[in-house]
Design a protein around this motif. Structure first.
Motif, PDB file in Angstrom:
ATOM      1  N   GLU A 125       3.421  14.426   3.401  1.00  0.00           N
ATOM      2  CA  GLU A 125       2.492  15.538   3.181  1.00  0.00           C
ATOM      3  C   GLU A 125       1.983  15.552   1.738  1.00  0.00           C
ATOM      4  O   GLU A 125       0.798  15.783   1.483  1.00  0.00           O
ATOM      5  CB  GLU A 125       3.177  16.863   3.513  1.00  0.00           C
ATOM      6  N   LEU A 126       2.873  15.308   0.787  1.00  0.00           N
ATOM      7  CA  LEU A 126       2.459  15.321  -0.618  1.00  0.00           C
ATOM      8  C   LEU A 126       1.537  14.153  -0.944  1.00  0.00           C
ATOM      9  O   LEU A 126       0.492  14.327  -1.578  1.00  0.00           O
ATOM     10  CB  LEU A 126       3.688  15.278  -1.528  1.00  0.00           C
ATOM     11  N   LEU A 127       1.915  12.943  -0.522  1.00  0.00           N
ATOM     12  CA  LEU A 127       1.128  11.762  -0.869  1.00  0.00           C
ATOM     13  C   LEU A 127      -0.223  11.762  -0.172  1.00  0.00           C
ATOM     14  O   LEU A 127      -1.200  11.222  -0.700  1.00  0.00           O
ATOM     15  CB  LEU A 127       1.913  10.495  -0.520  1.00  0.00           C
ATOM     16  N   ALA A 128      -0.290  12.352   1.021  1.00  0.00           N
ATOM     17  CA  ALA A 128      -1.572  12.404   1.728  1.00  0.00           C
ATOM     18  C   ALA A 128      -2.607  13.226   0.954  1.00  0.00           C
ATOM     19  O   ALA A 128      -3.812  13.040   1.122  1.00  0.00           O
ATOM     20  CB  ALA A 128      -1.381  12.983   3.128  1.00  0.00           C
ATOM     21  N   ARG A 129      -2.149  14.122   0.089  1.00  0.00           N
ATOM     22  CA  ARG A 129      -3.063  14.955  -0.701  1.00  0.00           C
ATOM     23  C   ARG A 129      -3.680  14.197  -1.867  1.00  0.00           C
ATOM     24  O   ARG A 129      -4.710  14.599  -2.406  1.00  0.00           O
ATOM     25  CB  ARG A 129      -2.323  16.159  -1.284  1.00  0.00           C
ATOM     26  N   PHE A 130      -3.044  13.123  -2.287  1.00  0.00           N
ATOM     27  CA  PHE A 130      -3.401  12.508  -3.563  1.00  0.00           C
ATOM     28  C   PHE A 130      -4.699  11.717  -3.466  1.00  0.00           C
ATOM     29  O   PHE A 130      -4.874  10.865  -2.599  1.00  0.00           O
ATOM     30  CB  PHE A 130      -2.273  11.586  -4.045  1.00  0.00           C
ATOM     31  N   GLN A 131      -5.632  11.993  -4.386  1.00  0.00           N
ATOM     32  CA  GLN A 131      -6.892  11.268  -4.457  1.00  0.00           C
ATOM     33  C   GLN A 131      -6.971  10.502  -5.775  1.00  0.00           C
ATOM     34  O   GLN A 131      -6.525  10.974  -6.818  1.00  0.00           O
ATOM     35  CB  GLN A 131      -8.080  12.224  -4.306  1.00  0.00           C
ATOM     36  N   ASP A 152     -13.970   8.489  -3.777  1.00  0.00           N
ATOM     37  CA  ASP A 152     -13.410   9.635  -3.062  1.00  0.00           C
ATOM     38  C   ASP A 152     -12.235   9.196  -2.170  1.00  0.00           C
ATOM     39  O   ASP A 152     -11.975   9.807  -1.132  1.00  0.00           O
ATOM     40  CB  ASP A 152     -14.478  10.335  -2.219  1.00  0.00           C
ATOM     41  N   ILE A 153     -11.527   8.172  -2.591  1.00  0.00           N
ATOM     42  CA  ILE A 153     -10.455   7.583  -1.789  1.00  0.00           C
ATOM     43  C   ILE A 153      -9.131   8.332  -1.971  1.00  0.00           C
ATOM     44  O   ILE A 153      -8.754   8.701  -3.092  1.00  0.00           O
ATOM     45  CB  ILE A 153     -10.267   6.096  -2.159  1.00  0.00           C
ATOM     46  N   PHE A 154      -8.452   8.549  -0.844  1.00  0.00           N
ATOM     47  CA  PHE A 154      -7.074   9.024  -0.830  1.00  0.00           C
ATOM     48  C   PHE A 154      -6.212   7.783  -0.538  1.00  0.00           C
ATOM     49  O   PHE A 154      -6.134   7.348   0.614  1.00  0.00           O
ATOM     50  CB  PHE A 154      -6.866  10.082   0.246  1.00  0.00           C
ATOM     51  N   PRO A 155      -5.578   7.186  -1.539  1.00  0.00           N
ATOM     52  CA  PRO A 155      -5.006   5.845  -1.353  1.00  0.00           C
ATOM     53  C   PRO A 155      -3.904   5.756  -0.304  1.00  0.00           C
ATOM     54  O   PRO A 155      -3.888   4.826   0.500  1.00  0.00           O
ATOM     55  CB  PRO A 155      -4.476   5.488  -2.751  1.00  0.00           C
ATOM     56  N   TYR A 156      -2.979   6.704  -0.295  1.00  0.00           N
ATOM     57  CA  TYR A 156      -1.866   6.604   0.658  1.00  0.00           C
ATOM     58  C   TYR A 156      -2.338   6.882   2.080  1.00  0.00           C
ATOM     59  O   TYR A 156      -1.948   6.178   3.020  1.00  0.00           O
ATOM     60  CB  TYR A 156      -0.740   7.556   0.243  1.00  0.00           C
ATOM     61  N   PRO A 226       1.349  -5.402  -4.808  1.00  0.00           N
ATOM     62  CA  PRO A 226       1.389  -4.285  -3.860  1.00  0.00           C
ATOM     63  C   PRO A 226       2.686  -3.486  -3.839  1.00  0.00           C
ATOM     64  O   PRO A 226       2.730  -2.431  -3.222  1.00  0.00           O
ATOM     65  CB  PRO A 226       1.208  -5.004  -2.511  1.00  0.00           C
ATOM     66  N   LYS A 227       3.738  -3.992  -4.472  1.00  0.00           N
ATOM     67  CA  LYS A 227       5.052  -3.404  -4.198  1.00  0.00           C
ATOM     68  C   LYS A 227       5.182  -1.952  -4.645  1.00  0.00           C
ATOM     69  O   LYS A 227       5.917  -1.179  -4.031  1.00  0.00           O
ATOM     70  CB  LYS A 227       6.163  -4.243  -4.804  1.00  0.00           C
ATOM     71  N   TYR A 228       4.478  -1.549  -5.708  1.00  0.00           N
ATOM     72  CA  TYR A 228       4.615  -0.166  -6.168  1.00  0.00           C
ATOM     73  C   TYR A 228       3.855   0.786  -5.249  1.00  0.00           C
ATOM     74  O   TYR A 228       4.342   1.863  -4.905  1.00  0.00           O
ATOM     75  CB  TYR A 228       4.137  -0.050  -7.617  1.00  0.00           C
ATOM     76  N   TRP A 229       2.624   0.358  -4.854  1.00  0.00           N
ATOM     77  CA  TRP A 229       1.890   1.171  -3.880  1.00  0.00           C
ATOM     78  C   TRP A 229       2.685   1.314  -2.596  1.00  0.00           C
ATOM     79  O   TRP A 229       2.841   2.411  -2.061  1.00  0.00           O
ATOM     80  CB  TRP A 229       0.541   0.516  -3.559  1.00  0.00           C
ATOM     81  N   MET A 230       3.170   0.189  -2.090  1.00  0.00           N
ATOM     82  CA  MET A 230       3.796   0.199  -0.776  1.00  0.00           C
ATOM     83  C   MET A 230       5.173   0.849  -0.792  1.00  0.00           C
ATOM     84  O   MET A 230       5.620   1.401   0.215  1.00  0.00           O
ATOM     85  CB  MET A 230       3.872  -1.223  -0.215  1.00  0.00           C
ATOM     86  N   ALA A 231       5.874   0.781  -1.920  1.00  0.00           N
ATOM     87  CA  ALA A 231       7.166   1.462  -2.020  1.00  0.00           C
ATOM     88  C   ALA A 231       6.983   2.963  -1.868  1.00  0.00           C
ATOM     89  O   ALA A 231       7.773   3.643  -1.219  1.00  0.00           O
ATOM     90  CB  ALA A 231       7.840   1.148  -3.347  1.00  0.00           C
ATOM     91  N   ARG A 232       5.901   3.480  -2.457  1.00  0.00           N
ATOM     92  CA  ARG A 232       5.654   4.914  -2.324  1.00  0.00           C
ATOM     93  C   ARG A 232       5.067   5.243  -0.956  1.00  0.00           C
ATOM     94  O   ARG A 232       5.462   6.225  -0.324  1.00  0.00           O
ATOM     95  CB  ARG A 232       4.706   5.380  -3.422  1.00  0.00           C
ATOM     96  N   ALA A 233       4.110   4.432  -0.492  1.00  0.00           N
ATOM     97  CA  ALA A 233       3.499   4.678   0.819  1.00  0.00           C
ATOM     98  C   ALA A 233       4.548   4.621   1.922  1.00  0.00           C
ATOM     99  O   ALA A 233       4.436   5.293   2.942  1.00  0.00           O
ATOM    100  CB  ALA A 233       2.401   3.662   1.088  1.00  0.00           C
ATOM    101  N   GLY A 234       5.603   3.810   1.712  1.00  0.00           N
ATOM    102  CA  GLY A 234       6.650   3.662   2.709  1.00  0.00           C
ATOM    103  C   GLY A 234       7.900   4.440   2.428  1.00  0.00           C
ATOM    104  O   GLY A 234       8.855   4.413   3.205  1.00  0.00           O
ATOM    105  N   MET A 235       7.955   5.133   1.260  1.00  0.00           N
ATOM    106  CA  MET A 235       9.112   5.945   0.897  1.00  0.00           C
ATOM    107  C   MET A 235      10.414   5.172   0.993  1.00  0.00           C
ATOM    108  O   MET A 235      11.416   5.655   1.503  1.00  0.00           O
ATOM    109  CB  MET A 235       9.184   7.206   1.758  1.00  0.00           C
ATOM    110  N   GLN A 236      10.408   3.941   0.525  1.00  0.00           N
ATOM    111  CA  GLN A 236      11.617   3.123   0.566  1.00  0.00           C
ATOM    112  C   GLN A 236      12.523   3.505  -0.600  1.00  0.00           C
ATOM    113  O   GLN A 236      12.102   3.508  -1.742  1.00  0.00           O
ATOM    114  CB  GLN A 236      11.266   1.646   0.468  1.00  0.00           C
ATOM    115  N   ILE A 237      13.760   3.859  -0.306  1.00  0.00           N
ATOM    116  CA  ILE A 237      14.729   4.212  -1.336  1.00  0.00           C
ATOM    117  C   ILE A 237      15.933   3.304  -1.163  1.00  0.00           C
ATOM    118  O   ILE A 237      16.695   3.438  -0.213  1.00  0.00           O
ATOM    119  CB  ILE A 237      15.176   5.678  -1.244  1.00  0.00           C
ATOM    120  N   GLY A 238      16.082   2.341  -2.062  1.00  0.00           N
ATOM    121  CA  GLY A 238      17.202   1.412  -1.959  1.00  0.00           C
ATOM    122  C   GLY A 238      17.176   0.668  -0.646  1.00  0.00           C
ATOM    123  O   GLY A 238      16.160   0.127  -0.215  1.00  0.00           O
TER     124      GLY A 238
END
Length: 581
Positions: A125-131, A152-156, A226-238
């Motif tokens: 929900e939070l990341l979907a808001r980010f532009q 006007d892109i919302f990246p996630y 891509p790893k930083y974008w995708m780590a957040r887009a995928g919420m990977q923790i450890g």
């Protein structure tokens, strides 16, 4: 506002792309273990002068970690950018502020048994808001500045949208060629079409030079990382399961299928670009808390369960396995464990058996997946945060979870089914808790007390159907005490089922025979039970077989047979024979 700003900088050097535009972000995360520790320290300085607070935060962090940050300006000066992207921290009139979303995150971190329980919905929900183009972005630099202010892109949201439209996956090369270059929202549809065409050309064997002449070149170096974008887009923790997963040594990111209902719900609400906002107004919007339990008055299950809809019974009335399970149910059996290597239709059969048992009533079936962070509080009962109007911090409300809901469904005298996928990936003893004893048929319908003090009953009408791969080396073996509570049904690779699948796909008879010969070789050399027939469910012709080989089978064989080169060579040779003209 301070100049400590969010970490999105889309400005490229003139030479990096034709128009100087690409997505770029800092190399900090808000959800790694280190980042979480730093955020918890920062929360203690809410309302303080930013310049004073950041020095104190760095000092406390160095004491905790036992080493000094070597970053220019200190650790927190750069890390704050990631927290602002997720809407947890703002800097207002020179003061460090923890936003409502940040306070919600802090409470989840400190008081729930595991932060991961709320991470998917909370961060989606939070990341979907980010532009990308927002008033808290860094100062414009370089030739791409004008393009940045018109984006006007919302990246996630864009990443999730493209993955969902492209078979729930995206490769590193596709991100670098297409996704990270998207400038305007209306370009998303064209990017999806380009990715699909690119996959066809790649499978057809076009060379990199030919691909470069047709499509945008790949972003190189740090610009295309891509790893930083995708780590957040995928919420990977450890090592914990994320929204998006990337197998070891793979170049493809894939959705975790159990989060697809959540993703679909977010994608259904297309974000609206917000322009002409002040930085303060922007952060107030981005930092709003997330309603994690919109039906807070209902004590039903939520969080990790999905209704199985629709329940279409596809297995025939004379299906041998289904008939045997029905006989076992009639004789009093209530728990079934479908076990076998990947691709042997375990999950499909579990759903089909459930559909047949409840005669197609989708309201009487629930599906969950066990994983390393799944626990008692997800399965039996647990606390969820509830945002109360007028209250600064969320409260916690005790809720019945999915197994309790299924037990409640069964109290009307009719059968209810819970399907547990990947049974061995969770700690079943911890997940079932006190209910472990009472899942046995001899103890059904007996009342017992949960740790919370509430009484509970596992009705005799609850059917448990679980699936597992017994040879998966990344999970713990199911102990004898647990396994004896189930009727164990082995699911093995089956060439008869494979032949039927290929015939249904209208594959040419001569090619079917080649596939069956290749399948036989796979069973002879593959360890841990062989190769499942369901890998070939979409195979229709040589083009689809080549895609299957490129994206599924070749990486699998390379991993499983890396220490048996002769067997790997035999598989590759068999594939060559399969695809020969």
């Amino acid at each position: 506002m301070s100049d400590a700003v969010i970490d999105i900088d889309m400005v490229a050097p003139e030479s990096s792309t034709s128009d100087g535009f690409y997505w770029h972000q800092s190399r900090d995360s808000s959800i790694s273990k280190v980042a979480v520790q730093l955020f918890q320290i920062a929360a203690n300085h809410d309302g303080e002068d930013f310049d004073t607070a950041k020095t104190a935060i760095d000092s406390e962090y160095e004491v905790l970690r036992g080493r000094v940050s070597e970053r220019h300006g200190g650790k927190f000066q750069t890390a704050i950018q990631a927290y602002r992207e997720t809407g947890w921290i703002s800097v207002d009139d020179g003061k460090l502020r923890i936003t409502p979303a940040g306070k919600q995150a802090l409470l989840l971190l400190g008081q729930t048994p595991d932060f991961l329980k709320a991470v998917p919905q909370f961060l989606v929900e939070l990341l979907a808001r980010f532009q990308l183009n927002n008033p808290a972005r860094p100062p414009t630099r370089g030739a791409g500045g004008d393009l940045r202010t018109s984006s006007d892109i919302f990246p996630y949201w864009t990443i999730w949208k493209i993955m969902r439209e492209c078979d729930d996956r995206i490769t590193i090369e596709e991100l670098q060629r297409f996704v990270f270059r998207i400038h305007r929202h209306e370009q998303i549809a064209e990017s999806i079409r380009s990715i699909k065409a690119f996959r066809i050309d790649l499978a057809a064997g076009k060379t990199p030079a030919e691909l470069d002449s047709t499509y945008s070149p790949r972003l190189e170096g740090a610009n295309g990382e891509p790893k930083y974008w995708m780590a957040r887009a995928g919420m990977q923790i450890g090592k914990n399961p994320g929204l998006i997963e990337k197998p070891t040594n793979s170049h493809t990111y894939e959705f975790n299928k159990y989060y697809l209902p959540l993703i679909d719900a977010v994608l259904a609400n297309e974000p609206v670009f917000r322009d002409n906002l002040s930085a303060q107004t922007w952060m107030a919007y981005l930092g709003q808390s997330v309603d994690l339990d919109p039906s807070s008055g209902d004590e039903g299950a939520e969080g990790g369960a999905e209704d199985v809809k629709p329940l279409d019974v596809q297995i025939g009335a004379d299906d041998v396995l289904a008939l045997e399970v029905e006989r076992l149910v009639a004789s009093g059996s209530r728990s079934f464990l479908l076990t076998g290597p990947p691709g042997t239709s375990k999950s499909w059969y579990a759903r089909q058996l459930a559909a047949r048992i409840v005669k197609g009533d989708s309201n009487r079936v629930r599906l969950v997946q066990f994983h390393a962070s799944y626990g008692y509080e997800d399965f039996i009962e647990g606390f969820v945060p509830e945002v109360v109007e007028g209250q600064q911090l969320p409260s916690f409300v005790r809720k019945w979870k999915v197994f309790a809901e299924v037990c409640d469904l069964a109290r009307d005298g009719h059968l209810a089914v819970i399907i547990i996928d990947e049974f061995s990936r969770g700690d079943a003893g911890r997940i079932f808790g006190e209910a472990l004893t009472y899942m046995e048929t001899d103890y059904r319908d007996q009342s017992f007390r949960l740790a919370s003090g509430r009484d509970f009953v596992v009705p005799a009408n609850v059917i448990i159907i679980a699936t597992m791969n017994p040879n998966d080396r990344s999970v713990s073996a199911v102990d004898v005490a647990m396994q004896r509570r189930f009727e164990v049904i082995r699911m093995l690779p089956n060439d008869t089922i494979l032949e039927s699948l290929l015939q249904q796909n209208d594959m040419a008879p001569e090619l079917i025979q080649r596939v069956l010969a290749f399948f036989t070789v796979c069973q002879e050399v593959m360890p841990h039970g062989g190769l499942g027939h369901a890998y070939f469910v979409g195979a229709k012709d040589k083009l689809t077989l080549k895609r299957l080989w490129t994206y599924k089978l070749e990486p699998l064989f390379a991993q499983e047979l890396q220490f048996v080169p002769d067997d790997l060579a035999r598989i590759i040779s068999a594939y060559g024979i399969l695809m020969a003209e």
